[in-house]
Each structure stands twice: as structure tokens, then as C-alpha cells.
Motif scaffolding. Structure first.
Motif, PDB file in Angstrom:
ATOM      1  N   ILE A   1      30.229  -7.588   9.041  1.00  0.00           N
ATOM      2  CA  ILE A   1      30.120  -7.227   7.623  1.00  0.00           C
ATOM      3  C   ILE A   1      28.980  -8.021   6.990  1.00  0.00           C
ATOM      4  N   ALA A   2      28.014  -7.293   6.431  1.00  0.00           N
ATOM      5  CA  ALA A   2      26.852  -7.925   5.805  1.00  0.00           C
ATOM      6  C   ALA A   2      27.078  -8.157   4.319  1.00  0.00           C
ATOM      7  N   HIS A   3      27.712  -7.178   3.651  1.00  0.00           N
ATOM      8  CA  HIS A   3      27.848  -7.257   2.192  1.00  0.00           C
ATOM      9  C   HIS A   3      29.122  -6.550   1.759  1.00  0.00           C
ATOM     10  N   VAL A   4      29.804  -7.135   0.766  1.00  0.00           N
ATOM     11  CA  VAL A   4      31.034  -6.560   0.218  1.00  0.00           C
ATOM     12  C   VAL A   4      30.908  -6.516  -1.298  1.00  0.00           C
ATOM     13  N   LYS A   5      31.274  -5.379  -1.878  1.00  0.00           N
ATOM     14  CA  LYS A   5      31.286  -5.227  -3.337  1.00  0.00           C
ATOM     15  C   LYS A   5      32.634  -4.631  -3.723  1.00  0.00           C
ATOM     16  N   SER A   6      33.336  -5.278  -4.640  1.00  0.00           N
ATOM     17  CA  SER A   6      34.661  -4.823  -5.051  1.00  0.00           C
ATOM     18  C   SER A   6      34.640  -4.270  -6.462  1.00  0.00           C
ATOM     19  N   GLN A   7      35.342  -3.154  -6.643  1.00  0.00           N
ATOM     20  CA  GLN A   7      35.512  -2.557  -7.969  1.00  0.00           C
ATOM     21  C   GLN A   7      37.013  -2.430  -8.217  1.00  0.00           C
TER      22      GLN A   7
ATOM     23  N   ARG B   1      52.953  -3.105  -6.212  1.00  0.00           N
ATOM     24  CA  ARG B   1      51.575  -3.035  -5.719  1.00  0.00           C
ATOM     25  C   ARG B   1      50.722  -2.564  -6.887  1.00  0.00           C
ATOM     26  N   LYS B   2      50.401  -3.498  -7.770  1.00  0.00           N
ATOM     27  CA  LYS B   2      49.790  -3.143  -9.046  1.00  0.00           C
ATOM     28  C   LYS B   2      48.271  -3.145  -9.036  1.00  0.00           C
ATOM     29  N   LEU B   3      47.658  -3.671  -7.981  1.00  0.00           N
ATOM     30  CA  LEU B   3      46.200  -3.789  -7.962  1.00  0.00           C
ATOM     31  C   LEU B   3      45.597  -2.832  -6.941  1.00  0.00           C
ATOM     32  N   THR B   4      44.715  -1.963  -7.425  1.00  0.00           N
ATOM     33  CA  THR B   4      43.956  -1.077  -6.546  1.00  0.00           C
ATOM     34  C   THR B   4      42.493  -1.466  -6.663  1.00  0.00           C
ATOM     35  N   VAL B   5      41.846  -1.613  -5.504  1.00  0.00           N
ATOM     36  CA  VAL B   5      40.458  -2.042  -5.463  1.00  0.00           C
ATOM     37  C   VAL B   5      39.695  -1.123  -4.521  1.00  0.00           C
ATOM     38  N   PHE B   6      38.536  -0.666  -4.965  1.00  0.00           N
ATOM     39  CA  PHE B   6      37.634   0.067  -4.093  1.00  0.00           C
ATOM     40  C   PHE B   6      36.583  -0.930  -3.611  1.00  0.00           C
ATOM     41  N   VAL B   7      36.487  -1.072  -2.296  1.00  0.00           N
ATOM     42  CA  VAL B   7      35.598  -2.061  -1.705  1.00  0.00           C
ATOM     43  C   VAL B   7      34.502  -1.333  -0.934  1.00  0.00           C
ATOM     44  N   SER B   8      33.267  -1.594  -1.323  1.00  0.00           N
ATOM     45  CA  SER B   8      32.102  -1.036  -0.629  1.00  0.00           C
ATOM     46  C   SER B   8      31.629  -2.076   0.378  1.00  0.00           C
ATOM     47  N   ILE B   9      31.339  -1.597   1.588  1.00  0.00           N
ATOM     48  CA  ILE B   9      30.968  -2.515   2.665  1.00  0.00           C
ATOM     49  C   ILE B   9      29.695  -2.038   3.356  1.00  0.00           C
ATOM     50  N   SER B  10      28.773  -2.977   3.559  1.00  0.00           N
ATOM     51  CA  SER B  10      27.590  -2.744   4.387  1.00  0.00           C
ATOM     52  C   SER B  10      27.799  -3.501   5.691  1.00  0.00           C
ATOM     53  N   LEU B  11      27.451  -2.842   6.788  1.00  0.00           N
ATOM     54  CA  LEU B  11      27.576  -3.474   8.103  1.00  0.00           C
ATOM     55  C   LEU B  11      26.206  -3.927   8.594  1.00  0.00           C
TER      56      LEU B  11
ATOM     57  N   LYS C   1      43.479 -13.269  -0.798  1.00  0.00           N
ATOM     58  CA  LYS C   1      43.952 -13.688   0.526  1.00  0.00           C
ATOM     59  C   LYS C   1      43.576 -12.644   1.579  1.00  0.00           C
ATOM     60  N   PHE C   2      43.695 -11.373   1.228  1.00  0.00           N
ATOM     61  CA  PHE C   2      43.316 -10.303   2.157  1.00  0.00           C
ATOM     62  C   PHE C   2      41.832 -10.400   2.516  1.00  0.00           C
ATOM     63  N   ILE C   3      40.999 -10.588   1.504  1.00  0.00           N
ATOM     64  CA  ILE C   3      39.552 -10.691   1.733  1.00  0.00           C
ATOM     65  C   ILE C   3      39.242 -11.891   2.626  1.00  0.00           C
ATOM     66  N   LEU C   4      39.820 -13.028   2.308  1.00  0.00           N
ATOM     67  CA  LEU C   4      39.524 -14.246   3.071  1.00  0.00           C
ATOM     68  C   LEU C   4      40.042 -14.168   4.504  1.00  0.00           C
ATOM     69  N   ALA C   5      41.225 -13.604   4.688  1.00  0.00           N
ATOM     70  CA  ALA C   5      41.832 -13.570   6.022  1.00  0.00           C
ATOM     71  C   ALA C   5      41.320 -12.431   6.891  1.00  0.00           C
ATOM     72  N   ASN C   6      40.866 -11.342   6.281  1.00  0.00           N
ATOM     73  CA  ASN C   6      40.557 -10.158   7.067  1.00  0.00           C
ATOM     74  C   ASN C   6      39.103  -9.705   7.010  1.00  0.00           C
ATOM     75  N   LEU C   7      38.507  -9.686   5.855  1.00  0.00           N
ATOM     76  CA  LEU C   7      37.130  -9.193   5.771  1.00  0.00           C
ATOM     77  C   LEU C   7      36.101 -10.294   5.996  1.00  0.00           C
ATOM     78  N   SER C   8      36.347 -11.470   5.456  1.00  0.00           N
ATOM     79  CA  SER C   8      35.342 -12.534   5.569  1.00  0.00           C
ATOM     80  C   SER C   8      35.178 -13.039   7.000  1.00  0.00           C
ATOM     81  N   VAL C   9      36.142 -12.773   7.859  1.00  0.00           N
ATOM     82  CA  VAL C   9      36.049 -13.221   9.251  1.00  0.00           C
ATOM     83  C   VAL C   9      35.360 -12.188  10.146  1.00  0.00           C
ATOM     84  N   ASN C  10      35.070 -11.012   9.609  1.00  0.00           N
ATOM     85  CA  ASN C  10      34.413  -9.965  10.389  1.00  0.00           C
ATOM     86  C   ASN C  10      32.914 -10.235  10.398  1.00  0.00           C
ATOM     87  N   SER C  11      32.392 -10.603  11.550  1.00  0.00           N
ATOM     88  CA  SER C  11      30.980 -11.009  11.651  1.00  0.00           C
ATOM     89  C   SER C  11      30.010  -9.837  11.503  1.00  0.00           C
TER      90      SER C  11
END
Length: 155
Positions: free
Chosen positions: A133-139, A64-74, A121-131
């Protein structure tokens, strides 16, 4: 708030560094007998000061080599929508931490995945389908220079 004396604080500081220490070894380290140590630990657990015992895993060793901090606006901020969002995020094994924050975004997620493709794949399958969620920013994390859950308490 639970009142902590100097001995409680010493116990908590040792446990944060050596979570698997035996009651006997802990009592020797603090110069007390095992019974008061055991009783104090049970009280700290019962009072919720000790929330749980965990093992910190080396993410690289478990691929599990990738760590991402994701900021979300609802879009919607009613209590039911916030609770639904939190419940949904708690279902995803990739989401290790969820913070309700103030500022430009509503939530900060810590996500750990195998690699960038798995994250996509996680973003497409899980976050992008959440109606909601207004905005996503990944670091993306380049390196981890400190890794602990310990909070050193002052006596």
C-alpha cells in the motif's frame, strides 16, 4: 448474458424489495401459478442472475455507527499483487465492499466499524502493515440517505 423476459424482470424486482416473499405470495402478486415461478427462480439462481439472498442490517442497531470509504493506491500492480491484496481485504469483516477503480487510486473500500477508535485500530493493525500500500485516503460518512442493494429493472 442471460435473456430476461418481462416475467423474469417482475420476479427480480419483487425479490429485491421483498426477499423473504414465499413462492405462493410471489405467484399471486404476478398472477401466475407457483410452478412456473419456482422454475423461473431456480433458473435465475442457476444462471447466476440471483447471486445470493441477504438481509440488510441496520448498522446503528448492531453498534456499527461509522462508515468510511477508503481509497488505496498500491505500489505494485502485477496480477499476483492485485490478487493478494483482494484476498487480504476479503479476510477483514470490517471491509464490506472492495472495488478496483480507475483514476487517482487503485481500490475503494467500504469499511464499517463501531467508532473512530475501532477504525484507527483497523488501519494500524491491517492496512499500515501491508507493504504494497502506497497511499491511503479516508472519507467518513456523515449520513446515509439511501440504503439498498436493489437495482430496479425496466420491463
Amino acid at each position: 448474458m442471460t435473456q430476461l423476459d418481462a416475467t423474469d424482470i417482475k420476479i427480480l424486482n419483487v425479490l429485491q424489495e421483498e426477499g423473504r416473499i414465499t413462492n405462493k405470495a410471489l405467484s399471486e402478486k404476478l398472477g401466475l401459478s407457483t410452478t412456473p415461478i419456482f422454475e423461473r427462480m431456480k433458473r435465475l439462481e442457476k444462471d447466476g442472475v440471483i447471486a445470493k439472498y441477504v438481509a440488510l442490517l441496520n448498522h446503528k442497531k448492531i453498534d456499527r455507527k461509522l462508515t468510511v470509504f477508503v481509497s488505496i493506491s498500491l505500489k505494485n500492480h502485477t496480477r499476483s499483487y492485485l490478487e493478494k491484496f483482494i484476498d487480504e481485504m476479503n479476510q477483514f469483516k470490517e471491509v464490506q465492499e472492495v472495488y478496483h477503480i480507475a483514476g487517482d487510486f487503485d481500490y475503494m473500500l467500504k469499511i464499517v466499524t463501531r467508532d473512530i477508535e475501532t477504525f484507527q485500530k483497523f488501519i494500524l493493525a491491517n492496512l499500515s502493515v501491508n507493504s504494497n500500500i502506497a497511499h491511503v485516503k479516508s472519507q467518513f460518512v456523515l449520513s446515509r440517505d439511501k440504503f439498498t442493494t436493489a437495482y430496479k429493472l425496466d420491463t
